[in-house]
Design an enzyme around this catalytic site. Structure first.
Site, mmCIF file in Angstrom:
data_model
loop_
_atom_site.group_PDB
_atom_site.id
_atom_site.type_symbol
_atom_site.label_atom_id
_atom_site.label_comp_id
_atom_site.label_asym_id
_atom_site.label_seq_id
_atom_site.Cartn_x
_atom_site.Cartn_y
_atom_site.Cartn_z
ATOM 1 N N GLN A 141 0.847 -1.195 0.000
ATOM 2 C CA GLN A 141 0.000 0.000 0.000
ATOM 3 C C GLN A 141 0.882 1.244 0.000
ATOM 4 O O GLN A 141 1.627 1.485 0.953
ATOM 5 C CB GLN A 141 -0.893 -0.019 1.240
ATOM 6 C CG GLN A 141 -1.858 1.139 1.352
ATOM 7 C CD GLN A 141 -2.739 0.997 2.577
ATOM 8 O OE1 GLN A 141 -3.539 0.082 2.671
ATOM 9 N NE2 GLN A 141 -2.583 1.886 3.538
ATOM 10 N N SER A 144 0.977 6.546 2.580
ATOM 11 C CA SER A 144 1.593 7.516 3.492
ATOM 12 C C SER A 144 2.777 8.225 2.851
ATOM 13 O O SER A 144 3.509 7.640 2.044
ATOM 14 C CB SER A 144 2.061 6.813 4.771
ATOM 15 O OG SER A 144 0.969 6.243 5.462
ATOM 16 N N SER A 176 4.791 -1.456 4.334
ATOM 17 C CA SER A 176 5.089 -2.812 4.802
ATOM 18 C C SER A 176 5.273 -3.761 3.621
ATOM 19 O O SER A 176 4.442 -3.796 2.713
ATOM 20 C CB SER A 176 3.951 -3.324 5.689
ATOM 21 O OG SER A 176 3.751 -2.502 6.811
ATOM 22 N N GLU A 259 -8.762 -1.508 6.049
ATOM 23 C CA GLU A 259 -7.552 -1.614 6.866
ATOM 24 C C GLU A 259 -7.877 -1.544 8.345
ATOM 25 O O GLU A 259 -7.328 -2.284 9.159
ATOM 26 C CB GLU A 259 -6.564 -0.509 6.489
ATOM 27 C CG GLU A 259 -5.271 -0.567 7.285
ATOM 28 C CD GLU A 259 -4.252 0.468 6.836
ATOM 29 O OE1 GLU A 259 -3.061 0.246 7.086
ATOM 30 O OE2 GLU A 259 -4.657 1.490 6.258
#
Length: 413
Positions: A141, A144, A176, A259
Site C-alpha cells: 500500500q 503515506s 510494509s 484496513e
C-alpha cells in the site's frame, strides 16, 4: 443463488479445515520467543520469504475451496455469503493451526484485492483481483508520505498524463513488505487545481518498474519490515489506473476502512495477548497480589469488549458490503489493548524486561513493548480514529476547515 444453511455449512467448513490444517494445540505461553510477542515482524529476508510461502499456500487452498472473500458480492469476485457465514468460518478456523499471517498478506488480501474488486474494471478484476485474493501476486500500500502525516489528502506525489501512460514522481513511507511485493496500490495527485481530496487518483504500480527505489527503515526493535519508496519518472499505463481520474480519495477511504477492520480484528495474532500476560503472572507467582489481580481483570475486560466489538462491527460491515466508520472503533480498541498489554507485562517483570536473564518469556516482551506504540500510527493514528468516531458515528460537529480551496493555493504547494 440461495445461501446454504449455516449449520450445515459449518460442518462443511470444519471438514475442509480438518483436511487442510492441524488442530491448534495448547502451548506453553511463558515460553514464547521474541517473534511470538512481536507486534511487527523482525525477521531476516529469507525467513520472511519462508513465512510468506506458508501463508500463500494456505490462502491459495482457502481461495480454491471457496472460502476467500466470503461476503464480497459474486459479481465482484467474492463468494456472496452472509455475515453469519463469515462469522462461522472465523469460529471454526480458530480451532486450527493457521499459518501466522504477515502485514503484506493482510494488505494484499484484505485491502488491495478488495479495492480492486470494488473499483476496478472487469478486466482489472479478472487480471488482478483473483490473483491478489489467491496471493499469486502480492501488493503493498503506497499511501503515506513524509510530508502529509495524518492528513493523507495533503499528499504531494504527482502523476501527469503522457499519452496512454502516467508519469509518477514522489515519495512514500512506512510501506510494509514493499521489498516482496509485485504491485503497489498508489495514490497520486493528478489535479492540483481542485480541493485536495478531489484531485487524487489511484494506480496499481509494478514495483519492478524503472524509477522505483525501495529503502528499508530500521526500527528501534531491530526489524526492517517497513520501507521508504521513491518514485522517479515511473511510467504506469492508464490500464493500471484504479477508478476514474480524481476518484482516488473514494478508493482511499474504502481501502482505509478495510484496513481499520483488518487492524482491529482478532483473526491474526499481533503481539502478546491477555492469556500470555496471565501465564506470565502465574509463572512469576504474582497472581496473589490484589493490585496485580486488578490489573489483570482490567486487561481481561478490555480484551473481551474488543472481541465483542470486533464481532459486531464485522457483521455490520459484511452485511453492508463495505466497512463503515465504525471500523475505527475496533482499530482504536486494538491499539489501546496492545499498549496496555505491554504495560502490564512490564510492570510484572520490572527490570527483567530490560535484560535477557535467560528466563523464558521475559526479555522476549521487549519486542511487544517496542512495537506497540507503532500500532497507534499504523492504519490511521488514534487521533484520526477519534475524529472519525466523533464526526461520522456520534455525528458531532466537524472540526473547522480552512483548506477548502484548490490544493495549489495552499501554503507550500
Amino acid at each position: 443463488m440461495p445461501q446454504p444453511n449455516v449449520d450445515e455449512w459449518r460442518g462443511e467448513v470444519r471438514q475442509w479445515l480438518a483436511t487442510t490444517l492441524e488442530p491448534r494445540r495448547a502451548t506453553e505461553t511463558t515460553g514464547h520467543t521474541a517473534a511470538d510477542l512481536a507486534v511487527f515482524h523482525n525477521l531476516p529476508d529469507e525467513e520472511e520469504r519462508r513465512l510468506l510461502d506458508r501463508c500463500r499456500a494456505y490462502q491459495r487452498a482457502r481461495h480454491d475451496a471457496g472460502y476467500q472473500a466470503l461476503t464480497l458480492p459474486r459479481e465482484n469476485g467474492g463468494q456472496g455469503r452472509t455475515a453469519a457465514h463469515a462469522a462461522v468460518f472465523a469460529e471454526e478456523e480458530a480451532a486450527f493451526d493457521v499459518p501466522p499471517s504477515t502485514e503484506l498478506i493482510s494488505v494484499t488480501v484484505r485491502l488491495v484485492a478488495m479495492s480492486v474488486s470494488l473499483f476496478g474494471t472487469p478486466e482489472q478484476r479478472e487480471t488482478f483481483a483473483r490473483a491478489f485474493l489467491r496471493t499469486d501476486l502480492l501488493a503493498c500500500q503506497l499511501f503515506s508520505e513524509p510530508g502529509a502525516g495524518s492528513d493523507l489528502a495533503a499528499l504531494r506525489t504527482r502523476a501527469r498524463p503522457d499519452g496512454e501512460e502516467w508519469v509518477i514522481d514522489g515519495q512514500k513511507v512506512w510501506t510494509s513488505g514493499a521489498q516482496f511485493a509485485e504491485y503497489g496500490l498508489l495514490l497520486a495527485r493528478t489535479d492540483p487545481d481542485v480541493v485536495k481530496q478531489a484531485g487524487i487518483t489511484a494506480f496499481l504500480v509494478p514495483m519492478a518498474s524503472p524509477g522505483v527505489e525501495i529503502r528499508p527503515i530500521r526500527q528501534m526493535s531491530g526489524g526492517a519490515s517497513f520501507n521508504e519508496v521513491f518514485l522517479s519518472g515511473v511510467r504506469v499505463p492508464d490500464g493500471l489506473r484504479i477508478g476514474l481520474p480524481g476518484q482516488g480519495w473514494e478508493v482511499a477511504n474504502a481501502t482505509l476502512a478495510f484496513e481499520r477492520t483488518a487492524s482491529g480484528s482478532g483473526n491474526r495474532r499481533k503481539g502478546g495477548t491477555f492469556d500470555d500476560v496471565l501465564a506470565l503472572a502465574c509463572s512469576l507467582h504474582r497472581t496473589g497480589d490484589p493490585l496485580v489481580r486488578q490489573r489483570l481483570a482490567d486487561l481481561y475486560v478490555r480484551s473481551a469488549l474488543r472481541a465483542a466489538t470486533v464481532d459486531r462491527v464485522a457483521r455490520a460491515s459484511a452485511a453492508g458490503g463495505r466497512p463503515g466508520p465504525e471500523a475505527s472503533l475496533t482499530k482504536l480498541m486494538a491499539s489501546d489493548l496492545l499498549t496496555r498489554t505491554g504495560q502490564v507485562a512490564a510492570e510484572l517483570m520490572g527490570a527483567r524486561i530490560a535484560a535477557d536473564t535467560g528466563e523464558p518469556g521475559t526479555f522476549a516482551w521487549t519486542e511487544h513493548l517496542l512495537g506497540a506504540p507503532g500500532y497507534r500510527l499504523a492504519g490511521g493514528t488514534d487521533q484520526i480514529q477519534r475524529n472519525l468516531i466523533g464526526e461520522r458515528v456520534l455525528k458531532l460537529p466537524g472540526e473547522p476547515r480552512v483548506d477548502r480551496v484548490p490544493f495549489s493555493r495552499l501554503s507550500g504547494n
